[in-house]
Design a protein around this motif. Sequence first.
Motif, short mmCIF file in Angstrom:
data_model
loop_
_atom_site.label_atom_id
_atom_site.label_comp_id
_atom_site.label_asym_id
_atom_site.label_seq_id
_atom_site.Cartn_x
_atom_site.Cartn_y
_atom_site.Cartn_z
N GLU A 197 -17.78 -4.80 23.43
CA GLU A 197 -17.82 -5.32 24.73
C GLU A 197 -18.45 -6.94 24.63
OE1 GLU A 197 -18.07 -6.78 28.53
OE2 GLU A 197 -16.70 -5.22 27.67
N ARG A 198 -19.54 -7.03 23.81
CA ARG A 198 -20.21 -8.31 23.67
C ARG A 198 -19.19 -9.35 23.09
NH1 ARG A 198 -24.75 -5.22 22.79
NH2 ARG A 198 -24.43 -5.00 20.72
N ALA A 199 -18.12 -8.84 22.32
CA ALA A 199 -17.27 -9.76 21.72
C ALA A 199 -16.05 -10.00 22.40
CB ALA A 199 -16.77 -9.21 20.45
N THR A 200 -15.57 -8.97 23.56
CA THR A 200 -14.36 -9.11 24.22
C THR A 200 -14.59 -9.63 25.65
OG1 THR A 200 -14.13 -6.70 24.72
CG2 THR A 200 -13.27 -7.54 22.77
N LEU A 201 -15.86 -9.05 26.16
CA LEU A 201 -16.22 -9.40 27.32
C LEU A 201 -15.19 -8.70 28.38
CD1 LEU A 201 -17.44 -12.66 27.65
CD2 LEU A 201 -18.83 -10.84 27.56
N LEU A 202 -14.50 -7.61 27.96
CA LEU A 202 -13.24 -7.05 28.78
C LEU A 202 -14.02 -6.10 29.95
CD1 LEU A 202 -10.55 -6.35 28.94
CD2 LEU A 202 -10.67 -4.31 27.50
N CYS A 203 -15.26 -5.37 29.86
CA CYS A 203 -15.78 -4.65 30.84
C CYS A 203 -16.17 -5.67 32.08
CB CYS A 203 -16.81 -3.95 30.52
SG CYS A 203 -16.15 -2.47 29.46
N GLU A 204 -16.83 -6.74 31.57
CA GLU A 204 -17.25 -7.90 32.41
C GLU A 204 -16.17 -8.28 33.29
OE1 GLU A 204 -19.60 -11.75 32.60
OE2 GLU A 204 -20.04 -10.54 30.99
N SER A 205 -14.98 -8.79 32.66
CA SER A 205 -13.69 -9.13 33.57
C SER A 205 -13.42 -8.04 34.42
CB SER A 205 -12.70 -9.47 32.38
OG SER A 205 -13.36 -10.43 31.27
N ILE A 206 -13.29 -7.12 33.98
CA ILE A 206 -12.86 -5.86 35.19
C ILE A 206 -13.78 -5.69 36.11
CG2 ILE A 206 -12.24 -3.51 35.13
CD1 ILE A 206 -11.34 -3.64 32.21
N ALA A 207 -14.88 -5.62 35.69
CA ALA A 207 -16.10 -5.45 36.78
C ALA A 207 -16.09 -6.54 37.76
CB ALA A 207 -17.52 -5.47 36.13
N ARG A 208 -16.05 -7.93 37.23
CA ARG A 208 -15.91 -8.92 38.20
C ARG A 208 -14.70 -8.93 39.27
NH1 ARG A 208 -19.70 -12.60 37.48
NH2 ARG A 208 -20.80 -12.79 35.30
N LYS A 209 -13.88 -8.03 38.92
CA LYS A 209 -12.42 -7.79 39.72
C LYS A 209 -13.17 -6.89 40.73
CE LYS A 209 -8.59 -8.22 41.79
NZ LYS A 209 -8.27 -9.22 42.42
N ILE A 210 -13.51 -5.92 40.31
CA ILE A 210 -13.83 -4.60 41.14
C ILE A 210 -14.95 -4.70 42.18
CG2 ILE A 210 -14.41 -2.13 40.99
CD1 ILE A 210 -12.67 -1.98 38.58
N ILE A 211 -16.01 -5.14 41.49
CA ILE A 211 -17.57 -5.36 42.16
C ILE A 211 -17.47 -6.83 42.89
CG2 ILE A 211 -19.98 -5.43 41.79
CD1 ILE A 211 -18.48 -3.04 40.90
N PRO A 212 -17.73 -6.73 44.33
CA PRO A 212 -17.69 -7.80 45.19
C PRO A 212 -18.45 -9.12 44.67
CG PRO A 212 -17.89 -5.96 46.43
CD PRO A 212 -17.91 -5.50 44.99
N LEU A 213 -17.98 -10.21 44.55
CA LEU A 213 -18.61 -11.09 44.02
C LEU A 213 -20.02 -11.49 44.45
CD1 LEU A 213 -18.32 -13.66 41.99
CD2 LEU A 213 -17.32 -14.90 43.78
N GLU A 214 -20.18 -11.28 45.63
CA GLU A 214 -21.61 -11.74 46.25
C GLU A 214 -22.59 -10.66 46.08
OE1 GLU A 214 -18.82 -9.25 49.23
OE2 GLU A 214 -18.77 -11.06 48.01
N SER A 215 -22.14 -9.55 45.58
CA SER A 215 -23.12 -8.66 45.40
C SER A 215 -23.42 -8.54 43.77
CB SER A 215 -22.69 -7.16 45.72
OG SER A 215 -21.69 -6.78 45.12
N SER A 216 -22.73 -9.55 43.15
CA SER A 216 -22.92 -9.44 41.63
C SER A 216 -24.01 -10.77 41.23
CB SER A 216 -21.78 -9.72 40.83
OG SER A 216 -20.74 -8.54 41.31
N HIS A 217 -24.94 -10.31 40.41
CA HIS A 217 -25.78 -11.62 39.99
C HIS A 217 -26.05 -11.46 38.44
CE1 HIS A 217 -26.78 -12.10 44.13
NE2 HIS A 217 -26.98 -10.97 44.12
N GLY A 218 -24.90 -12.02 37.66
CA GLY A 218 -24.79 -12.06 36.05
C GLY A 218 -23.95 -11.10 35.47
#
Length: 501
Positions: A197-218
Amino acid sequence: MVANFNNIITDHLFRVLHSDSVSPQFLIPSSYGNPCLDLFFHVLYLKQLLPLAWSHNPLITPLTTLKLICNLRDLSNDLGKADEEAFCAAAFWLHQNHPRTLACNLASFAGEGEFGRSIGLMQDLVEILYRVLEGQDVRRRKKKNNQHNHHHQEKAAAAAARKKAQLKSDIEKLKKGDTCEISSVPYFCPSVDSSMERATLLCESIARKIIPLESSHGGCRVRDRLKKEVLVPLTFALDYSQGFDSSAKPCAVKEYLEEVKAGKIIEYVNNHGVGQAAELQWKAIVKAKVGKLENCLAVCDVSPSSMVGISADVSVAMGLLVSELSEKPSWKGKVINFSPNPDLHLVQGNDLKSKCAFVRRLDCGEHIDLRKVFDLILEAAMKGNLKAEQMIKKVFVFNFDCALSNSNNSSRWESKYEAIRNMFKEKGYENAVPEIVYWKVDTLVAPCTKPGVTIFGGFSKDLLRLFLDNDGKVSPYHVMEAALSPKEYQNLAVMDSVLIS
């Protein structure tokens, strides 16, 4: 069902492909005179054979090589290699030399559409992405290289922003209680705190699509929320559903009725619900193959020690099929048991169920005395006063006698075969000595030929079709063709056939 998630990963990987080049090295002699055949049967030389197979015939072999790469991961039958490491290595070679071909076939690799339905390579797509970013030997090195993380984070975010994640749909189904409709996507996400995940950032990419932007901090927080709010509950629901709800599993009987095969027919012959259908399907197969494999005999190994599961079903099915396709009066309906003391048996029974039961009761051992098999054939021919053209043409042994596989025993076999030829000559059948065909149905074995003997192994419906259509003749090319024939392979396409210089 997993198409949207596939699109995210596919686009993510497409964007990080680059055009590093590799030149073919370590040329090796071709055992079969065709590097594609060598690649199919000798995966050990994968690195050397990939460029040779691809460039062998620019109009044909690039696509064949692409199919062979997918065959490395094929889990659908005995003709597939089921070799995850070899598949990933070959995919990395594609990335270095034919990146457009890799990128345009990612959906097939990932399990989108017909190809993925039988081979299921979603997790391998993530692995390919990891190796593209971190290097082919990342699993051996086990080092964490985050040098380009920020760059790929931007690309992953852009890709995820354009696609709707399947995970979002799965969460909605979970809320409604439709657990049987949840996709298998949660199983294939990298662990949120893994080096992958640290190499691909795949989970982070998916999470930023699913989790509302205003409730995400980092990135750390959004990945944690993906794990706690999405992956954990979905995985738990999947485990529970698959463990306790039989309706979530594919119906084997439905699959059987949709596309029945010889081995499958035997598997279901004792099934109360579909036994009658199996009988009708069997009669249809025999009728369709009349004129094939005339005057042939089958030696069936049904011993528990060597043939189990579908292999035993195939051995029984093929033995019965060969016996019913043979001609009267001396060979039709007869089989030989795999034993040191074989005998020629007339199959008893009025229907398929009783015939199967008869064959399964045959006395079988760990090896067979082929000299006695030829004695039985010659005795029956003499008793029936048969002409040379009525003599058995082929003896199919549905097992693999390892005694013929090494050079020393091969020499002994050649001596035995010469004695058999002399025996037939003395009885007036000089040019009618039957050929032996060993078929190990449970393991892929490269076809080889010795005096009077052909040896090969593996089983699939396509290999069976070629076997029957060619009157029992099987070549190395036939086996490779059968392995690459399923419709799932037809979705593949070559986009950049010329090797990058």
